[in-house]
Design an enzyme around this catalytic site. Structure first.
Site, PDB file in Angstrom:
ATOM      1  N   THR A   1       0.844  -1.190   0.000  1.00 22.02           N
ATOM      2  CA  THR A   1       0.000   0.000   0.000  1.00 22.02           C
ATOM      3  C   THR A   1       0.884   1.247   0.000  1.00 22.02           C
ATOM      4  O   THR A   1       1.973   1.223   0.561  1.00 22.02           O
ATOM      5  CB  THR A   1      -0.851  -0.029   1.287  1.00 22.02           C
ATOM      6  OG1 THR A   1      -1.800  -1.069   1.159  1.00 22.02           O
ATOM      7  CG2 THR A   1      -1.558   1.286   1.563  1.00 22.02           C
TER       8      THR A   1
ATOM      9  N   THR B   1      -0.203   1.468   6.877  1.00 18.19           N
ATOM     10  CA  THR B   1      -0.071   0.276   6.042  1.00 18.19           C
ATOM     11  C   THR B   1       0.119  -0.924   6.955  1.00 18.19           C
ATOM     12  O   THR B   1       0.769  -0.824   7.984  1.00 18.19           O
ATOM     13  CB  THR B   1       1.128   0.381   5.071  1.00 18.19           C
ATOM     14  OG1 THR B   1       1.336  -0.917   4.481  1.00 18.19           O
ATOM     15  CG2 THR B   1       2.405   0.811   5.758  1.00 18.19           C
ATOM     16  N   GLY B   2      -0.480  -2.031   6.590  1.00 15.55           N
ATOM     17  CA  GLY B   2      -0.329  -3.229   7.421  1.00 15.55           C
ATOM     18  C   GLY B   2      -1.611  -4.015   7.477  1.00 15.55           C
ATOM     19  O   GLY B   2      -2.358  -4.083   6.495  1.00 15.55           O
TER      20      GLY B   2
ATOM     21  N   ARG C   1     -14.388  -6.738  -0.545  1.00 12.04           N
ATOM     22  CA  ARG C   1     -13.750  -6.393   0.733  1.00 12.04           C
ATOM     23  C   ARG C   1     -13.165  -4.979   0.670  1.00 12.04           C
ATOM     24  O   ARG C   1     -12.502  -4.605  -0.285  1.00 12.04           O
ATOM     25  CB  ARG C   1     -12.649  -7.398   1.034  1.00 12.04           C
ATOM     26  CG  ARG C   1     -11.853  -7.096   2.321  1.00 12.04           C
ATOM     27  CD  ARG C   1     -10.534  -6.392   2.035  1.00 12.04           C
ATOM     28  NE  ARG C   1      -9.656  -6.344   3.195  1.00 12.04           N
ATOM     29  CZ  ARG C   1      -8.540  -5.623   3.252  1.00 12.04           C
ATOM     30  NH1 ARG C   1      -8.172  -4.907   2.224  1.00 12.04           N
ATOM     31  NH2 ARG C   1      -7.788  -5.628   4.333  1.00 12.04           N
TER      32      ARG C   1
ATOM     33  N   GLY D   1     -10.602  -2.420   2.867  1.00 11.81           N
ATOM     34  CA  GLY D   1      -9.636  -2.433   3.962  1.00 11.81           C
ATOM     35  C   GLY D   1      -9.687  -1.136   4.745  1.00 11.81           C
ATOM     36  O   GLY D   1     -10.665  -0.385   4.688  1.00 11.81           O
TER      37      GLY D   1
HETATM   38  N1  ASP Z   1      -3.713  -2.065   4.871  1.00 11.13           N
HETATM   39  C1  ASP Z   1      -3.899  -2.553   3.541  1.00 11.13           C
HETATM   40  C2  ASP Z   1      -5.240  -3.237   3.432  1.00 11.13           C
HETATM   41  O1  ASP Z   1      -5.604  -3.927   4.352  1.00 11.13           O
HETATM   42  C3  ASP Z   1      -2.831  -3.500   3.119  1.00 11.13           C
HETATM   43  C4  ASP Z   1      -1.442  -2.968   3.235  1.00 11.13           C
HETATM   44  O2  ASP Z   1      -1.169  -1.976   3.875  1.00 11.13           O
HETATM   45  O3  ASP Z   1      -0.573  -3.552   2.619  1.00 11.13           O
HETATM   46  O4  ASP Z   1      -5.893  -3.103   2.429  1.00 11.13           O
END
Ligand code: ASP
Length: 328
Positions: free
Chosen positions: A189, A240-241, A217, A219
């Protein structure tokens, strides 16, 4: 204060869950560092010229959306059904104006559409076909599904589906009720936070979301307060995460509230938010900036693709622990 002397700056991330140091090749590292530096420089130039934090955040994120190296725009992760659904959000810390889009499939730069939702629609969050109809009306550039395709993301999805097919039903059931363990392969992300010369904060995030997610979905990234938030009273944050955890913890708003209400220094607030996710065995990285121009970029795992620049224009880029001046 004379606007010419006011602090300004930008910080960006290209996702937590980096390629492990042992597997990183010099070519890949150079390409990633170059893309992060280009993103910081694009946003910084907007701020230097007196542009808004919102414009700087959009400019920085566009660079990473256009790069196939990150999980946003071109190069986004595939969902379970083998197509892309992209999410993005942007927020102005002075007015609390915000715009977000979710599950769009043909928008070249979802962050630009999020901004138009903020500036030209009566709404804050638009999804799927409705968001694309609005984009058409606004003359936003579309791209065919093939534009977002990258072979490495396609192979990565196939490998994931194979691994999952081998897992027992019992394990799959257990995983469905627990917080899913965050897999670094899912990350990438992108996001940016900025402080402009007028003293306004802004934050933005753009993503293809979790690899192998179910169609439909959403996020944390397009959800204000979860993955993205900006308030001049607190700070601007992009996360991010582990999105499913961040959605429940409202991590971005928590960081801003710790600054605004609990009067915690930015660095302490950002680390507290990341620690809460880590305590639940989740992964989180974030970039944050406050009105004094202080920045924080904590993360739970081995690294986070990130970069920043303050008034002096020196671009720093980091992947693992260290931040180094960008080359060239
Ligand atoms: N937080 C993002 C999501 O759940 C994924 C990511 O940060 O890599 O869509």
């Amino acid at each position: 204060m004379n606007p010419a002397n006011r602090p300004f700056g930008i910080a960006v991330h290209g996702g937590a869950g980096v390629t492990p140091r042992a597997e990183m090749t010099p070519e890949r590292e150079r390409a990633l560092r170059g893309a992060l530096a280009a993103s910081v420089s694009a946003g910084w130039a907007v701020l230097r010229d007196g542009g808004t934090g919102v414009s700087a955040v959009e400019a920085a994120i566009r660079v990473m959306e256009d790069s196939p190296l990150f999980n946003a725009g071109r190069g986004a992760s595939f969902n379970r059904a083998g197509f892309h659904e992209l999410d993005a959000a942007i927020m102005h810390g002075g007015t609390l104006a915000a715009g977000a889009v979710g599950a769009v499939r043909h928008i070249r730069n979802p962050i630009a559409l999020a901004r138009l939702v903020m500036e030209r629609s009566p709404h804050v969050l638009m999804v799927a076909e409705g968001a694309e109809a609005f984009a058409l009306e606004q003359g936003v550039p579309f791209a065919p599904a093939s534009y977002f395709f990258t072979d490495h993301k396609w192979q990565s999805l196939q490998a994931r589906l194979e691994r999952e097919a081998k897992a027992t039903l019992a394990a799959a059931r257990a995983a469905a009720v627990q917080a899913p363990a965050f897999d670094p392969g899912l990350a990438g992300t992108v996001g940016a936070v900025a402080l402009d010369r007028a003293g306004n904060l802004a934050a933005g995030t753009s993503t293809g979301g979790r690899e192998g997610k179910l169609p439909g979905r959403l996020g944390d990234s397009p959800i204000l307060g979860a993955g993205t938030y900006a308030s001049n009273d607190g700070c601007a944050v992009s996360c991010t995460g582990d999105g499913e955890l961040v959605l429940r913890l409202c991590s971005a708003k928590e960081a801003s509230d710790l600054v605004a209400l609990a009067r915690r220094p930015l660095d302490e607030a950002a680390r507290a938010v990341v620690a809460r996710v880590a305590a639940l065995d989740g992964s989180l990285g974030l970039v944050a900036i406050d009105r004094r121009g202080a920045m924080a970029m904590p993360f739970t795992d081995e690294g986070m693709y990130r970069g920043c620049a303050k008034e002096d224009g020196v671009v720093l880029v980091g992947i693992y622990d260290e931040m180094r001046e960008a080359e060239g």
